[in-house]
Design an enzyme around this catalytic site. Structure first.
Site, short mmCIF file in Angstrom:
data_model
loop_
_atom_site.label_atom_id
_atom_site.label_comp_id
_atom_site.label_asym_id
_atom_site.label_seq_id
_atom_site.Cartn_x
_atom_site.Cartn_y
_atom_site.Cartn_z
N ASP A 206 -3.91 3.87 -6.36
CA ASP A 206 -5.01 4.50 -7.12
C ASP A 206 -5.73 3.50 -8.02
OD1 ASP A 206 -6.61 6.58 -7.95
OD2 ASP A 206 -5.28 7.16 -9.59
N LEU B 99 10.84 -5.38 7.35
CA LEU B 99 10.24 -4.30 6.55
C LEU B 99 9.56 -3.26 7.44
CD1 LEU B 99 9.25 -3.31 3.66
CD2 LEU B 99 7.14 -4.56 4.18
N HIS C 292 -12.16 -0.58 -2.69
CA HIS C 292 -11.28 -0.33 -1.54
C HIS C 292 -11.06 -1.62 -0.74
CE1 HIS C 292 -11.22 3.81 -2.52
NE2 HIS C 292 -12.46 4.06 -2.17
C1 FPP Z 1 -7.45 5.72 -4.35
O1 FPP Z 1 -8.29 5.10 -5.31
C2 FPP Z 1 -7.55 4.99 -3.07
C3 FPP Z 1 -7.83 5.56 -1.86
C4 FPP Z 1 -8.07 7.00 -1.70
C5 FPP Z 1 -7.99 4.75 -0.63
C6 FPP Z 1 -6.96 3.67 -0.45
C7 FPP Z 1 -7.39 2.85 0.69
C8 FPP Z 1 -7.31 1.51 0.77
C9 FPP Z 1 -6.64 0.66 -0.26
C10 FPP Z 1 -7.89 0.76 1.92
C11 FPP Z 1 -7.28 0.89 3.27
C12 FPP Z 1 -5.82 0.97 3.35
C13 FPP Z 1 -4.99 0.21 4.10
C14 FPP Z 1 -3.57 0.62 4.24
C15 FPP Z 1 -5.43 -1.00 4.82
P1 FPP Z 1 -9.56 5.87 -5.85
O2 FPP Z 1 -10.70 5.60 -4.96
O3 FPP Z 1 -9.23 7.32 -6.02
O4 FPP Z 1 -9.78 5.20 -7.25
P2 FPP Z 1 -10.39 5.91 -8.54
O5 FPP Z 1 -9.36 6.92 -8.99
O6 FPP Z 1 -10.52 4.78 -9.50
O7 FPP Z 1 -11.70 6.52 -8.16
#
Ligand code: FPP
Length: 256
Positions: free
Chosen positions: A36, A147, A53
Site C-alpha cells: 500500500d 522461495l 505503481h
Molecule cells: C496499493 O497502493 C497498490 C495496488 C493496489 C497495486 C499494487 C501493484 C503493484 C505494486 C504493481 C504490480 C505488481 C506486481 C506483483 C509486479 P495504492 O494505489 O492503494 O496506494 P494509495 O493508498 O497511496 O493510493
C-alpha cells in the site's frame, strides 16, 4: 562465509548479514505484504499515481529477492484485490501491464533464482494474455525449490472463504464428505493457500492499520507490522526492521 550463510541450488543465502544465528533459527517461514501507498508516494512527488505503481513493482521485485536471500520460504503479496476494479481503467491497465512485465521478465530468471511463482485469486477476469503468462510462469517454476512467491490477483479473503465453503458444500451434496467432518483442515484444503503454512508475519506499509480483505482465513495467528513508510520506500532496512519486530514478539497461539 560463516555457518549461517549457505547455498541452496546456487542461490547464496546470507541472512547472517542482517540477523544473529539465534534470529536466523526463528525467522518467519511465511511473510505476506500489502503493497500500500504507491499512489500517495507518487502524489507527494507530484507524479501520476501510476508512477507509484511502477516504482512499487520494482520494490516488489527487490523484496522477493531479499526474502529469497535471507531464506524465507513463502512471500505472499497483495497485487490486485477484487475491489481494485473500481479504480480508473487507466490505473488498472498500468497495474496489469506491470504484472505482465514482471512475469515476462521472470520467465527467464526464475530457474536461475530458484523462485517459484504461484497465484491466489479468481484469475478468470484477467486478460487472456495475462492468464497465459500466469500459467506459463506457474508451470516453468513449479519445480523450483527456493522461495515461493504467491501473487494475489483479483483476490479477496471473503471471496476465497465463500469459494471454499461452496466447494465443501458440493462435496457434501455429492456424498463425498459428511458435514460433521468438515473442519478447519478440510476447509483449508479448498483455499488458494492449500499446503502452504499460514503467514507468520503480515507487513502493511502506507500508514493504514487494517487488513483490507487480505488472507482473512490465514491470518488468524499472524503477527502484524504496520509502518508509515509507503510501499515504494520499503527497502532491505525496512524489511529487517519488520522482521526484528516479529522476532521480539511472544507468540502464544492462544496458549499461555
Ligand atoms: C496499493 O497502493 C497498490 C495496488 C493496489 C497495486 C499494487 C501493484 C503493484 C505494486 C504493481 C504490480 C505488481 C506486481 C506483483 C509486479 P495504492 O494505489 O492503494 O496506494 P494509495 O493508498 O497511496 O493510493
Amino acid at each position: 562465509m560463516c555457518a549461517a550463510s549457505y547455498a541452496v541450488m546456487g542461490v547464496i543465502m546470507s541472512a547472517d548479514r542482517y540477523f544473529t544465528e539465534d534470529e536466523i533459527q526463528r525467522l518467519p517461514v511465511h511473510i505476506a505484504a500489502i503493497m500500500d501507498g504507491n499512489g500517495r508516494w507518487a502524489k507527494a512527488r507530484l507524479l501520476p499515481r501510476t508512477a507509484g505503481h511502477r516504482v512499487g513493482s520494482e520494490t516488489f521485485r527487490r523484496a522477493a529477492e531479499f526474502m529469497s536471500e535471507i531464506g524465507v520460504r513463502y512471500f505472499t503479496v497483495y497485487a490486485f484485490s477484487t475491489e481494485n476494479w473500481k479504480r480508473p481503467p487507466e490505473e488498472v491497465g498500468v497495474i496489469m501491464e506491470l504484472l505482465e512485465k514482471y512475469l515476462n521478465e521472470s520467465v527467464s530468471s526464475m530457474a536461475e533464482k530458484n523462485i517459484r511463482l504461484n497465484f491466489f485469486g479468481d484469475l478468470s477476469r484477467l486478460s487472456l494474455r495475462l492468464l497465459a503468462l500466469v500459467e506459463k510462469t506457474r508451470k516453468i517454476s513449479e519445480n523450483c525449490t527456493g522461495l515461493c512467491v504467491n501473487v494475489c490477483l483479483n483476490y479477496g479473503g471473503r471471496q476465497e472463504i465463500v469459494r471454499a465453503a461452496r466447494a465443501a458444500a458440493e462435496e457434501a451434496l455429492a456424498g463425498r464428505v459428511c458435514p460433521e467432518n468438515i473442519d478447519e483442515n478440510y476447509l483449508s484444503s479448498f483455499m488458494y493457500s492449500k499446503g502452504i503454512p499460514d503467514p507468520d508475519l503480515i507487513i502493511r506499509p502506507g500508514r493504514e492499520v487494517r487488513i483490507s480483505n487480505f488472507l482473512l482465513w490465514q491470518c488468524a495467528y499472524s503477527e502484524f507490522y504496520f509502518t508509515d513508510k509507503m510501499w515504494p520506500e520499503m527497502d532491505e532496512t525496512e524489511f529487517v526492521k519488520a522482521i526484528k519486530s516479529y522476532l521480539d514478539r511472544n507468540r502464544r497461539f492462544g496458549g499461555i
